[in-house]
Design an enzyme around this catalytic site. Structure first.
Site, PDB file in Angstrom:
ATOM      1  N   ASN A   7       0.665  -1.177  -0.119  1.00  0.00           N
ATOM      2  CA  ASN A   7      -0.007  -0.176   0.092  1.00  0.00           C
ATOM      3  C   ASN A   7       0.650   1.235  -0.006  1.00  0.00           C
ATOM      4  O   ASN A   7       1.472   1.388   0.985  1.00  0.00           O
ATOM      5  CB  ASN A   7      -0.787   0.103   1.292  1.00  0.00           C
ATOM      6  CG  ASN A   7      -1.752   1.264   1.288  1.00  0.00           C
ATOM      7  OD1 ASN A   7      -1.329   2.395   1.227  1.00  0.00           O
ATOM      8  ND2 ASN A   7      -3.061   0.840   1.787  1.00  0.00           N
ATOM      9  N   HIS A  10       1.094   5.918   2.067  1.00  0.00           N
ATOM     10  CA  HIS A  10       1.824   6.696   2.955  1.00  0.00           C
ATOM     11  C   HIS A  10       2.719   7.760   2.083  1.00  0.00           C
ATOM     12  O   HIS A  10       3.283   8.656   2.706  1.00  0.00           O
ATOM     13  CB  HIS A  10       2.381   5.670   3.797  1.00  0.00           C
ATOM     14  CG  HIS A  10       1.539   4.601   4.400  1.00  0.00           C
ATOM     15  ND1 HIS A  10       0.651   4.902   5.585  1.00  0.00           N
ATOM     16  CD2 HIS A  10       1.059   3.504   3.942  1.00  0.00           C
ATOM     17  CE1 HIS A  10      -0.106   3.912   5.754  1.00  0.00           C
ATOM     18  NE2 HIS A  10       0.134   3.140   4.835  1.00  0.00           N
ATOM     19  N   HIS A  43      -5.777   3.885  -1.787  1.00  0.00           N
ATOM     20  CA  HIS A  43      -7.025   4.304  -1.261  1.00  0.00           C
ATOM     21  C   HIS A  43      -7.270   5.689  -1.803  1.00  0.00           C
ATOM     22  O   HIS A  43      -6.727   6.607  -1.462  1.00  0.00           O
ATOM     23  CB  HIS A  43      -6.848   4.198   0.180  1.00  0.00           C
ATOM     24  CG  HIS A  43      -8.420   4.234   0.728  1.00  0.00           C
ATOM     25  ND1 HIS A  43      -8.580   4.201   1.982  1.00  0.00           N
ATOM     26  CD2 HIS A  43      -9.607   4.578   0.126  1.00  0.00           C
ATOM     27  CE1 HIS A  43      -9.966   4.521   2.461  1.00  0.00           C
ATOM     28  NE2 HIS A  43     -10.341   4.966   1.350  1.00  0.00           N
ATOM     29  N   ARG A  45      -9.329   8.335  -1.466  1.00  0.00           N
ATOM     30  CA  ARG A  45     -10.336   8.643  -0.434  1.00  0.00           C
ATOM     31  C   ARG A  45     -11.166   9.718  -0.901  1.00  0.00           C
ATOM     32  O   ARG A  45     -10.845  10.655  -1.782  1.00  0.00           O
ATOM     33  CB  ARG A  45      -9.644   9.293   1.020  1.00  0.00           C
ATOM     34  CG  ARG A  45      -9.112   8.088   1.827  1.00  0.00           C
ATOM     35  CD  ARG A  45      -8.696   8.812   3.066  1.00  0.00           C
ATOM     36  NE  ARG A  45      -8.338   7.617   4.125  1.00  0.00           N
ATOM     37  CZ  ARG A  45      -9.149   7.299   5.017  1.00  0.00           C
ATOM     38  NH1 ARG A  45     -10.351   8.221   5.204  1.00  0.00           N
ATOM     39  NH2 ARG A  45      -9.126   6.480   5.813  1.00  0.00           N
ATOM     40  N   ARG A  49      -6.917  12.908   0.673  1.00  0.00           N
ATOM     41  CA  ARG A  49      -5.918  13.436   1.466  1.00  0.00           C
ATOM     42  C   ARG A  49      -4.782  12.893   1.016  1.00  0.00           C
ATOM     43  O   ARG A  49      -3.697  13.658   1.524  1.00  0.00           O
ATOM     44  CB  ARG A  49      -6.424  13.013   3.015  1.00  0.00           C
ATOM     45  CG  ARG A  49      -6.338  11.522   3.231  1.00  0.00           C
ATOM     46  CD  ARG A  49      -6.391  11.277   4.671  1.00  0.00           C
ATOM     47  NE  ARG A  49      -7.638  11.360   5.338  1.00  0.00           N
ATOM     48  CZ  ARG A  49      -8.160  10.570   6.389  1.00  0.00           C
ATOM     49  NH1 ARG A  49      -7.155  10.003   6.916  1.00  0.00           N
ATOM     50  NH2 ARG A  49      -9.159  10.852   6.849  1.00  0.00           N
ATOM     51  N   GLU A  70      -8.530   0.645  -3.221  1.00  0.00           N
ATOM     52  CA  GLU A  70      -9.612   0.786  -2.199  1.00  0.00           C
ATOM     53  C   GLU A  70     -10.430   1.971  -2.278  1.00  0.00           C
ATOM     54  O   GLU A  70     -10.042   3.044  -2.693  1.00  0.00           O
ATOM     55  CB  GLU A  70      -8.725   0.922  -0.886  1.00  0.00           C
ATOM     56  CG  GLU A  70      -8.013  -0.468  -0.213  1.00  0.00           C
ATOM     57  CD  GLU A  70      -7.100  -0.184   0.964  1.00  0.00           C
ATOM     58  OE1 GLU A  70      -7.522   0.841   1.662  1.00  0.00           O
ATOM     59  OE2 GLU A  70      -6.219  -0.981   1.329  1.00  0.00           O
ATOM     60  N   THR A 101      -8.143   3.563   8.136  1.00  0.00           N
ATOM     61  CA  THR A 101      -9.536   2.896   7.895  1.00  0.00           C
ATOM     62  C   THR A 101      -9.651   2.094   9.416  1.00  0.00           C
ATOM     63  O   THR A 101      -8.626   1.185   9.966  1.00  0.00           O
ATOM     64  CB  THR A 101      -9.427   1.706   6.996  1.00  0.00           C
ATOM     65  OG1 THR A 101      -8.936   2.351   5.854  1.00  0.00           O
ATOM     66  CG2 THR A 101     -10.732   1.301   6.662  1.00  0.00           C
ATOM     67  N   GLU A 151     -11.111  -9.161   2.371  1.00  0.00           N
ATOM     68  CA  GLU A 151      -9.773  -8.920   2.981  1.00  0.00           C
ATOM     69  C   GLU A 151     -10.001  -8.619   4.561  1.00  0.00           C
ATOM     70  O   GLU A 151     -10.896  -7.847   5.067  1.00  0.00           O
ATOM     71  CB  GLU A 151      -9.260  -7.438   2.387  1.00  0.00           C
ATOM     72  CG  GLU A 151      -7.887  -7.078   3.320  1.00  0.00           C
ATOM     73  CD  GLU A 151      -7.055  -6.008   2.759  1.00  0.00           C
ATOM     74  OE1 GLU A 151      -7.621  -5.479   1.559  1.00  0.00           O
ATOM     75  OE2 GLU A 151      -6.204  -5.335   3.440  1.00  0.00           O
ATOM     76  N   HIS A 191      -3.747  -4.759   7.380  1.00  0.00           N
ATOM     77  CA  HIS A 191      -4.002  -3.602   8.157  1.00  0.00           C
ATOM     78  C   HIS A 191      -3.101  -3.724   9.706  1.00  0.00           C
ATOM     79  O   HIS A 191      -3.419  -4.676  10.313  1.00  0.00           O
ATOM     80  CB  HIS A 191      -5.302  -3.380   8.398  1.00  0.00           C
ATOM     81  CG  HIS A 191      -5.446  -2.019   8.819  1.00  0.00           C
ATOM     82  ND1 HIS A 191      -5.108  -1.348  10.098  1.00  0.00           N
ATOM     83  CD2 HIS A 191      -6.128  -0.908   8.133  1.00  0.00           C
ATOM     84  CE1 HIS A 191      -5.255  -0.106   9.799  1.00  0.00           C
ATOM     85  NE2 HIS A 191      -5.894   0.331   8.871  1.00  0.00           N
TER      86      HIS A 191
HETATM   87  N1  PXP Z   1      -5.954  -3.023   4.079  1.00  0.00           N
HETATM   88  C1  PXP Z   1      -6.724  -1.847   3.937  1.00  0.00           C
HETATM   89  C2  PXP Z   1      -8.189  -2.134   3.593  1.00  0.00           C
HETATM   90  C3  PXP Z   1      -6.364  -0.593   4.373  1.00  0.00           C
HETATM   91  O1  PXP Z   1      -7.040   0.431   4.314  1.00  0.00           O
HETATM   92  C4  PXP Z   1      -4.840  -0.584   4.913  1.00  0.00           C
HETATM   93  C5  PXP Z   1      -4.564   0.974   5.250  1.00  0.00           C
HETATM   94  O2  PXP Z   1      -4.585   1.824   4.137  1.00  0.00           O
HETATM   95  C6  PXP Z   1      -4.039  -1.362   4.582  1.00  0.00           C
HETATM   96  C7  PXP Z   1      -4.362  -2.783   4.424  1.00  0.00           C
HETATM   97  C8  PXP Z   1      -2.682  -1.310   4.985  1.00  0.00           C
HETATM   98  O3  PXP Z   1      -2.417  -1.037   6.206  1.00  0.00           O
HETATM   99  P1  PXP Z   1      -1.270  -0.867   7.022  1.00  0.00           P
HETATM  100  O4  PXP Z   1      -0.747   0.520   6.289  1.00  0.00           O
HETATM  101  O5  PXP Z   1      -1.394  -0.825   8.614  1.00  0.00           O
HETATM  102  O6  PXP Z   1      -0.131  -1.721   6.715  1.00  0.00           O
END
Ligand code: PXP
Length: 239
Positions: A7, A10, A43, A45, A49, A70, A101, A151, A191
């Site tokens: 992901n 970040h 994602h 959003r 953001r 996402e 999330t 997921e 997550h």
């Molecule tokens: N899966 C989903 C659905 C998420 O919303 C996120 C966070 O954006 C992640 C996985 C990844 O989470 P993390 O950044 O905590 O590894």
């Protein structure tokens, strides 16, 4: 071996802190792919953001691994998905005030809206996944709504500090993964996973892919993104 989806939201968060052009999440995604990531998650959003529509458009053109978008069920974002056609759309709950999330989608409570969004996305041949807590009633509703995949939210496990609680959360995830697999759903999870807590998740049967963001990007600040991805892939080989 369980696949790794990275992901890159970040990276976009850092860019948006200055509203500039760097660091570019698209560039990051390419590096992740070259280092062995099997999918890229972003994602988009509603409040934009971090990830922008431009990022998703470019990712669609540039990356060769699976693009997992996402998203919420909002009309605006569903229209973007219909236009860009990611390989997979993962429906997630979205709240403006949250830092990330917070919980899984309540498919039982939002059943009609979710079912409608799934069929809209499926008309465009987009694989649909629902981000849910490890609860059997949510799995039943996901299957009934027509999702291809789920997921499993691993946040409760990741946040648990007490070993007994961790064990309990792992058992919930394991039970949910087995149940969903036997219902014919593709099972992914994610997550809050990091280089340590991922180990016990890897022992769970039927999980096909893990989505990891924060921990990999955090490590990348010190060791570089390709190295951070390679190290996570190395961990995941122990299964
Ligand atoms: N899966 C989903 C659905 C998420 O919303 C996120 C966070 O954006 C992640 C996985 C990844 O989470 P993390 O950044 O905590 O590894």
């Amino acid at each position: 071996m369980i696949k790794l989806g990275v992901n890159v939201d970040h990276i976009a968060t850092l860019r948006e802190a200055r509203k500039t052009f760097e660091p570019d999440p698209v560039f990051a995604a390419v590096l992740c792919e070259l280092a062995g990531a099997q999918s890229i998650t972003v994602h988009l959003r509603e409040d934009k953001r971090h990830i922008q529509k431009r990022d998703v458009e470019l990712l669609r053109k540039i990356i060769h691994v699976k693009l997992n978008l996402e998203m919420s069920t909002s009309i605006e974002i569903v229209a973007v998905a219909q236009d860009i056609i990611p390989d997979q759309a993962t429906l997630v709950p979205e709240k403006r005030q949250e830092i990330t999330t917070e919980g899984g989608l309540d498919v039982v409570a939002k059943y009609s809206k979710i079912k409608k969004t799934i069929s809209t996305l499926k008309r465009k041949k987009i694989l649909t996944s629902l981000f849910i807590n490890p609860q059997l009633k949510q799995i039943d509703a996901s299957k009934k709504a027509g999702a291809d995949a789920i997921e499993i939210h691993t946040g409760q496990y990741a946040n648990a500090t007490d070993p007994k609680r961790q064990k309990l959360e792992l058992e919930k995830i394991s039970k949910a993964a087995t149940y969903a697999h036997h219902k014919g759903l593709i099972v992914n999870a994610g997550h809050g996973l990091n280089y340590e807590n991922v180990i016990d998740i890897l022992k769970i049967d039927f999980i096909e892919e893990l989505n990891i963001g924060h921990s990999i990007i955090s490590r990348a600040v010190f060791v570089g993104l390709p190295q951070a991805v390679r190290e996570m892939k190395q961990r995941m080989k122990i299964r």
